[in-house]
Design a protein around this motif. Sequence first.
Motif, PDB file in Angstrom:
ATOM      1  N   ARG A   1       0.827  -1.196  -0.012  1.00  0.00           N
ATOM      2  CA  ARG A   1      -0.156  -0.054   0.016  1.00  0.00           C
ATOM      3  C   ARG A   1       1.038   1.352   0.071  1.00  0.00           C
ATOM      4  NH1 ARG A   1       0.462   2.400   4.630  1.00  0.00           N
ATOM      5  NH2 ARG A   1       0.695   1.278   6.524  1.00  0.00           N
ATOM      6  N   ALA A   2       0.415   2.308  -0.506  1.00  0.00           N
ATOM      7  CA  ALA A   2       1.389   3.700  -0.588  1.00  0.00           C
ATOM      8  C   ALA A   2       1.162   4.018   0.804  1.00  0.00           C
ATOM      9  CB  ALA A   2       0.263   4.768  -1.524  1.00  0.00           C
ATOM     10  N   GLY A   3       2.305   4.427   1.223  1.00  0.00           N
ATOM     11  CA  GLY A   3       2.578   4.700   2.710  1.00  0.00           C
ATOM     12  C   GLY A   3       3.317   3.838   3.560  1.00  0.00           C
ATOM     13  N   ALA A   4       3.320   2.573   3.175  1.00  0.00           N
ATOM     14  CA  ALA A   4       3.947   1.406   3.890  1.00  0.00           C
ATOM     15  C   ALA A   4       5.338   1.653   3.908  1.00  0.00           C
ATOM     16  CB  ALA A   4       3.634   0.170   3.171  1.00  0.00           C
ATOM     17  N   SER A   5       5.820   1.417   5.468  1.00  0.00           N
ATOM     18  CA  SER A   5       7.113   1.834   5.741  1.00  0.00           C
ATOM     19  C   SER A   5       8.116   0.475   5.429  1.00  0.00           C
ATOM     20  CB  SER A   5       7.467   1.725   7.054  1.00  0.00           C
ATOM     21  OG  SER A   5       6.773   3.098   7.552  1.00  0.00           O
ATOM     22  N   VAL A   6       9.262   0.926   4.568  1.00  0.00           N
ATOM     23  CA  VAL A   6      10.191  -0.124   4.288  1.00  0.00           C
ATOM     24  C   VAL A   6      11.661   0.188   4.637  1.00  0.00           C
ATOM     25  CG1 VAL A   6       8.681  -0.878   1.898  1.00  0.00           C
ATOM     26  CG2 VAL A   6      10.274   1.057   1.908  1.00  0.00           C
ATOM     27  N   ARG A   7      12.407  -0.935   4.322  1.00  0.00           N
ATOM     28  CA  ARG A   7      13.932  -0.611   4.871  1.00  0.00           C
ATOM     29  C   ARG A   7      14.545  -1.214   3.633  1.00  0.00           C
ATOM     30  NH1 ARG A   7      15.795  -5.363   7.175  1.00  0.00           N
ATOM     31  NH2 ARG A   7      14.230  -6.581   8.268  1.00  0.00           N
ATOM     32  N   VAL A   8      15.679  -0.687   3.344  1.00  0.00           N
ATOM     33  CA  VAL A   8      16.481  -1.323   2.216  1.00  0.00           C
ATOM     34  C   VAL A   8      17.382  -2.545   2.955  1.00  0.00           C
ATOM     35  CG1 VAL A   8      18.757  -0.176   2.624  1.00  0.00           C
ATOM     36  CG2 VAL A   8      18.016  -0.632   0.482  1.00  0.00           C
ATOM     37  N   ALA A   9      17.398  -3.549   1.659  1.00  0.00           N
ATOM     38  CA  ALA A   9      18.330  -4.729   1.850  1.00  0.00           C
ATOM     39  C   ALA A   9      18.839  -4.844   0.729  1.00  0.00           C
ATOM     40  CB  ALA A   9      17.353  -6.093   2.183  1.00  0.00           C
ATOM     41  N   PHE A  10      20.424  -5.533   0.497  1.00  0.00           N
ATOM     42  CA  PHE A  10      20.901  -5.767  -0.639  1.00  0.00           C
ATOM     43  C   PHE A  10      20.975  -7.285  -0.940  1.00  0.00           C
ATOM     44  CE2 PHE A  10      22.127  -1.560   1.395  1.00  0.00           C
ATOM     45  CZ  PHE A  10      21.991  -0.761   0.399  1.00  0.00           C
ATOM     46  N   ALA A  11      20.989  -7.599  -2.121  1.00  0.00           N
ATOM     47  CA  ALA A  11      21.228  -8.803  -2.960  1.00  0.00           C
ATOM     48  C   ALA A  11      22.114  -8.671  -4.187  1.00  0.00           C
ATOM     49  CB  ALA A  11      19.822  -9.286  -3.307  1.00  0.00           C
ATOM     50  N   GLU A  12      23.084  -9.581  -4.095  1.00  0.00           N
ATOM     51  CA  GLU A  12      24.086  -9.802  -5.322  1.00  0.00           C
ATOM     52  C   GLU A  12      23.219 -10.557  -6.161  1.00  0.00           C
ATOM     53  OE1 GLU A  12      28.652 -10.518  -6.327  1.00  0.00           O
ATOM     54  OE2 GLU A  12      27.640 -12.050  -4.917  1.00  0.00           O
ATOM     55  N   ILE A  13      22.700  -9.905  -7.360  1.00  0.00           N
ATOM     56  CA  ILE A  13      21.933 -10.578  -8.404  1.00  0.00           C
ATOM     57  C   ILE A  13      22.794 -11.213  -9.627  1.00  0.00           C
ATOM     58  CG2 ILE A  13      19.825  -9.182  -7.791  1.00  0.00           C
ATOM     59  CD1 ILE A  13      20.497  -7.647 -10.436  1.00  0.00           C
ATOM     60  N   ALA A  14      23.882 -11.034  -9.693  1.00  0.00           N
ATOM     61  CA  ALA A  14      24.890 -11.445 -10.612  1.00  0.00           C
ATOM     62  C   ALA A  14      26.274 -11.028  -9.954  1.00  0.00           C
ATOM     63  CB  ALA A  14      24.731 -10.831 -12.060  1.00  0.00           C
ATOM     64  N   PRO A  15      27.147 -11.802 -10.421  1.00  0.00           N
ATOM     65  CA  PRO A  15      28.698 -11.703  -9.941  1.00  0.00           C
ATOM     66  C   PRO A  15      28.996 -10.095  -9.956  1.00  0.00           C
ATOM     67  CG  PRO A  15      28.818 -13.444 -11.328  1.00  0.00           C
ATOM     68  CD  PRO A  15      27.383 -12.774 -11.349  1.00  0.00           C
ATOM     69  N   GLY A  16      29.476  -9.610  -8.875  1.00  0.00           N
ATOM     70  CA  GLY A  16      29.632  -8.163  -8.727  1.00  0.00           C
ATOM     71  C   GLY A  16      28.571  -7.045  -8.990  1.00  0.00           C
ATOM     72  N   VAL A  17      27.332  -7.673  -9.053  1.00  0.00           N
ATOM     73  CA  VAL A  17      26.452  -6.767  -9.188  1.00  0.00           C
ATOM     74  C   VAL A  17      25.224  -6.665  -8.042  1.00  0.00           C
ATOM     75  CG1 VAL A  17      24.234  -5.699 -10.802  1.00  0.00           C
ATOM     76  CG2 VAL A  17      26.263  -6.577 -11.596  1.00  0.00           C
ATOM     77  N   THR A  18      25.396  -5.846  -7.128  1.00  0.00           N
ATOM     78  CA  THR A  18      24.481  -5.818  -5.780  1.00  0.00           C
ATOM     79  C   THR A  18      23.168  -4.777  -6.190  1.00  0.00           C
ATOM     80  OG1 THR A  18      26.280  -6.586  -4.482  1.00  0.00           O
ATOM     81  CG2 THR A  18      24.249  -5.375  -3.472  1.00  0.00           C
ATOM     82  N   MET A  19      22.314  -5.236  -5.811  1.00  0.00           N
ATOM     83  CA  MET A  19      20.935  -4.421  -6.063  1.00  0.00           C
ATOM     84  C   MET A  19      20.314  -4.197  -4.755  1.00  0.00           C
ATOM     85  SD  MET A  19      19.139  -3.194  -8.581  1.00  0.00           S
ATOM     86  CE  MET A  19      19.617  -4.173 -10.045  1.00  0.00           C
ATOM     87  N   PRO A  20      19.632  -2.801  -4.614  1.00  0.00           N
ATOM     88  CA  PRO A  20      19.154  -2.362  -3.410  1.00  0.00           C
ATOM     89  C   PRO A  20      17.623  -3.180  -3.794  1.00  0.00           C
ATOM     90  CG  PRO A  20      19.853  -0.576  -4.508  1.00  0.00           C
ATOM     91  CD  PRO A  20      20.227  -1.646  -5.322  1.00  0.00           C
ATOM     92  N   ARG A  21      17.164  -3.631  -2.487  1.00  0.00           N
ATOM     93  CA  ARG A  21      15.525  -4.094  -2.554  1.00  0.00           C
ATOM     94  C   ARG A  21      14.964  -3.511  -1.458  1.00  0.00           C
ATOM     95  NH1 ARG A  21      15.658 -10.214  -4.712  1.00  0.00           N
ATOM     96  NH2 ARG A  21      16.163  -9.868  -7.001  1.00  0.00           N
ATOM     97  N   TRP A  22      13.692  -3.644  -1.094  1.00  0.00           N
ATOM     98  CA  TRP A  22      12.934  -3.225  -0.017  1.00  0.00           C
ATOM     99  C   TRP A  22      12.151  -4.325   0.650  1.00  0.00           C
ATOM    100  CZ3 TRP A  22      14.587   1.652   0.878  1.00  0.00           C
ATOM    101  CH2 TRP A  22      15.176   2.022  -0.215  1.00  0.00           C
ATOM    102  N   LEU A  23      12.209  -4.341   1.928  1.00  0.00           N
ATOM    103  CA  LEU A  23      11.740  -5.252   2.881  1.00  0.00           C
ATOM    104  C   LEU A  23      10.146  -4.325   3.611  1.00  0.00           C
ATOM    105  CD1 LEU A  23      14.702  -6.846   4.619  1.00  0.00           C
ATOM    106  CD2 LEU A  23      13.343  -7.701   2.609  1.00  0.00           C
ATOM    107  N   LEU A  24       9.032  -5.032   3.628  1.00  0.00           N
ATOM    108  CA  LEU A  24       8.414  -4.180   4.534  1.00  0.00           C
ATOM    109  C   LEU A  24       8.554  -4.141   5.976  1.00  0.00           C
ATOM    110  CD1 LEU A  24       5.108  -5.635   2.819  1.00  0.00           C
ATOM    111  CD2 LEU A  24       5.606  -3.274   2.764  1.00  0.00           C
ATOM    112  N   GLU A  25       8.462  -3.089   6.452  1.00  0.00           N
ATOM    113  CA  GLU A  25       8.692  -2.863   7.950  1.00  0.00           C
ATOM    114  C   GLU A  25       7.508  -3.724   8.795  1.00  0.00           C
ATOM    115  OE1 GLU A  25      11.460  -2.539   9.106  1.00  0.00           O
ATOM    116  OE2 GLU A  25      12.048  -0.362   9.176  1.00  0.00           O
TER     117      GLU A  25
END
Length: 151
Positions: free
Chosen positions: A125-149
């Motif tokens: 939902r719009a307004g939901a709180s999230v925090r960043v997490a990081f995942a290596e999606i390919a060798p040498g490439v780390t992507m920020p992703r979001w986790l619901l609080e």
Amino acid sequence: MMRVTTDNGLLLPVPDADGRPFWEYAARGELRVQACGGCGAPRFPPRPCCPACQSFAVEWRRMSGRGHIWSYVLPHPPLLRAYAEQAPYNVVVVELADAPGIRLVGNVVAAPDAGLDSVPASRLRAGASVRVAFAEIAPGVTMPRWLLEQP
């Protein structure tokens, strides 16, 4: 030729000189946003000149990694086969808590390395709180992703 997809067909970022530090910090598990070294205004996407004061001075400010969903969409149908295999999935725009007006695009996932389809749309939902997490999606490439609080 530069490879712009993973082995499974997911898109990879293609950093330019201005944005490269963003991805280097992400690889270290840090969310940083470019800011003007003159007036201090944060800016995203990264670019060489401050739109507020026209300074070319640059600094990279560490963010807390917290924010809220500003908007989201469930792409129907996904255009690339690799994404169709993970549908339905979400694409979110997150506004950062410590830099209002700075918004990053990503995905809300159940865990850093979880699939793009790991969070049911009913939980978003719009307004939901999230925090960043990081995942290596390919060798040498780390992507920020979001986790619901948790509420």
